[in-house]
Design a protein around this motif. Structure first.
Motif, mmCIF file in Angstrom:
data_model
loop_
_atom_site.group_PDB
_atom_site.id
_atom_site.type_symbol
_atom_site.label_atom_id
_atom_site.label_comp_id
_atom_site.label_asym_id
_atom_site.label_seq_id
_atom_site.Cartn_x
_atom_site.Cartn_y
_atom_site.Cartn_z
ATOM 1 N N ASN A 124 45.379 31.624 44.726
ATOM 2 C CA ASN A 124 46.730 31.564 45.246
ATOM 3 C C ASN A 124 47.010 30.174 45.770
ATOM 4 O O ASN A 124 46.144 29.552 46.319
ATOM 5 C CB ASN A 124 46.893 32.539 46.403
ATOM 6 C CG ASN A 124 46.527 33.903 45.971
ATOM 7 O OD1 ASN A 124 47.041 34.391 45.000
ATOM 8 N ND2 ASN A 124 45.607 34.527 46.679
ATOM 9 N N SER A 138 58.896 38.413 44.684
ATOM 10 C CA SER A 138 58.054 37.819 43.651
ATOM 11 C C SER A 138 58.928 37.464 42.452
ATOM 12 O O SER A 138 59.820 38.214 42.077
ATOM 13 C CB SER A 138 56.970 38.821 43.226
ATOM 14 O OG SER A 138 56.169 38.286 42.199
ATOM 15 N N GLN A 186 53.145 35.386 38.212
ATOM 16 C CA GLN A 186 54.060 35.704 39.304
ATOM 17 C C GLN A 186 53.845 34.751 40.469
ATOM 18 O O GLN A 186 52.729 34.280 40.716
ATOM 19 C CB GLN A 186 53.845 37.146 39.782
ATOM 20 C CG GLN A 186 54.155 38.204 38.748
ATOM 21 C CD GLN A 186 55.636 38.285 38.451
ATOM 22 O OE1 GLN A 186 56.472 38.317 39.352
ATOM 23 N NE2 GLN A 186 55.974 38.313 37.162
ATOM 24 N N ARG A 187 54.921 34.458 41.179
ATOM 25 C CA ARG A 187 54.845 33.604 42.360
ATOM 26 C C ARG A 187 55.663 34.219 43.483
ATOM 27 O O ARG A 187 56.735 34.773 43.260
ATOM 28 C CB ARG A 187 55.382 32.201 42.053
ATOM 29 C CG ARG A 187 55.233 31.236 43.224
ATOM 30 C CD ARG A 187 55.852 29.884 42.914
ATOM 31 N NE ARG A 187 57.318 29.954 42.932
ATOM 32 C CZ ARG A 187 58.124 28.913 42.699
ATOM 33 N NH1 ARG A 187 57.587 27.737 42.386
ATOM 34 N NH2 ARG A 187 59.432 29.059 42.744
ATOM 35 N N ARG A 188 55.116 34.130 44.705
ATOM 36 C CA ARG A 188 55.828 34.626 45.880
ATOM 37 C C ARG A 188 55.620 33.637 47.017
ATOM 38 O O ARG A 188 54.504 33.154 47.236
ATOM 39 C CB ARG A 188 55.312 36.016 46.287
ATOM 40 C CG ARG A 188 56.130 36.661 47.418
ATOM 41 C CD ARG A 188 55.408 37.888 47.955
ATOM 42 N NE ARG A 188 55.272 38.963 46.983
ATOM 43 C CZ ARG A 188 56.160 39.936 46.788
ATOM 44 N NH1 ARG A 188 57.273 39.962 47.519
ATOM 45 N NH2 ARG A 188 55.938 40.883 45.903
ATOM 46 N N CYS A 237 50.478 38.326 44.396
ATOM 47 C CA CYS A 237 51.891 38.544 44.752
ATOM 48 C C CYS A 237 52.219 40.025 44.859
ATOM 49 O O CYS A 237 52.950 40.450 45.760
ATOM 50 C CB CYS A 237 52.802 37.925 43.691
ATOM 51 S SG CYS A 237 52.688 36.149 43.570
ATOM 52 N N GLY A 242 50.909 40.386 48.715
ATOM 53 C CA GLY A 242 52.254 39.873 48.946
ATOM 54 C C GLY A 242 53.277 40.973 49.175
ATOM 55 O O GLY A 242 54.116 40.881 50.076
#
Length: 289
Positions: free
Chosen positions: A17, A224, A236-238, A259, A263
């Motif tokens: 991450n 996300s 995926q990004r959060r 995420c 997340g």
């Protein structure tokens, strides 16, 4: 802009991450013929009983069933900090503090797969363990974060500091002869994790790509979103925000499955009015706009 912290494969908040901010026999042949001598009355003539030579028996033919195992003493448990490539048999007893995702790659040798996990022992020593290809198949499903294992018959190689943040100059590489045994009884002498926290206010003064630990209150968590990587794969990004006692805040970027697991849990807690304290292990500082 502030600096991002990025925790590669780490615990409490870990695993590939990015902490984004705006600021790993001899056969024994014996001849048992007897020669017997006896006296025959006054003639004092010696007579000998003939002996019969046993039929010839060819030596047995042994098939190659692998190496012959000798009586070896069990490997002794060695502190992680004392490991070096010049030791003989050794074993480490340690807790898994982080487990990386299974990654696939392609190079001149063909396709392959790899994963790594981090170990912590009762003396505070840390080291990364890396598995490739067939070894991945043996150990990936066995390794669980938080569990204690006895590991032996690995090889030690210099740590790749571009990818390894741990304070150890060596890494363990497992092969098909390595052993990984789960210790069924909990060992309270081995901590769950260890940190060396820095205030968030220090982040803007450290060099880009520095690795550090931070702790703070989660004050917001974004949804996300899908991101297309340079290799064409989607992930995926959060982004969430942390704030600590220094009064400063920092953006933490989570990637991949993190995420949707940790997340999403954090987002649900914040939406319910709870603002949890989050500890981040080995966040990587990056600049972005």
């Amino acid at each position: 802009p502030k600096c991002p912290i990025k925790p590669p494969e780490c615990a409490t908040l870990t695993n590939n991450n990015n902490l984004g901010t705006q600021n790993s026999g001899r056969s024994n042949f014996s001849n048992s013929n007897n020669l017997i001598s006896r006296n025959s009355g006054s003639n004092n003539v010696q007579s000998f009983r003939p002996t019969v030579q046993p039929a010839y028996q060819p030596p047995p033919i042994y098939k190659n069933h692998g190496a012959i195992v000798k009586n070896e003493a069990p490997a002794r448990i060695v502190p992680i900090a004392a490991l070096n490539p010049y030791q003989g048999r050794w074993a480490v007893k340690a807790r898994v503090t982080a487990k990386g995702d299974l990654r696939r790659y392609n190079n001149a040798r063909g396709d392959g797969k790899v994963f790594s996990f981090d170990l912590l022992d009762s003396d505070g020593g840390e080291i990364r363990v890396t598995c490739f290809n067939a070894v991945v198949d043996r150990f990936y499903d066995i390794i669980e974060v938080g569990k204690v294992y006895m590991i032996s018959k690995g090889s030690l190689k210099p740590a790749q500091k571009n990818f390894n943040h741990l304070k150890n100059e060596w890494e363990i590489f497992l092969d098909t002869s390595s052993t990984v045994d789960l210790c069924p009884d909990e060992d309270a002498s081995i901590p769950q994790q260890q940190f060396s926290f820095r205030p968030i206010s220090d982040i803007e003064n450290v060099e880009n790509n520095s690795i550090l630990d931070v702790i703070g209150i989660v004050i917001s968590v974004n949804p996300s979103v899908p991101i297309l990587r340079k290799n064409g794969m989607e992930t995926q990004r959060r982004i969430l925000n942390l704030k600590d006692r220094s009064g400063r805040s920092v953006e933490l970027t989570l990637w991949g499955d993190f995420c949707n697991r940790e997340g999403q849990k954090l987002r649900e807690m914040v939406e319910a009015g709870h603002f949890p304290v989050l500890a981040v292990k080995a966040g990587k500082v990056n600049d972005f706009t």
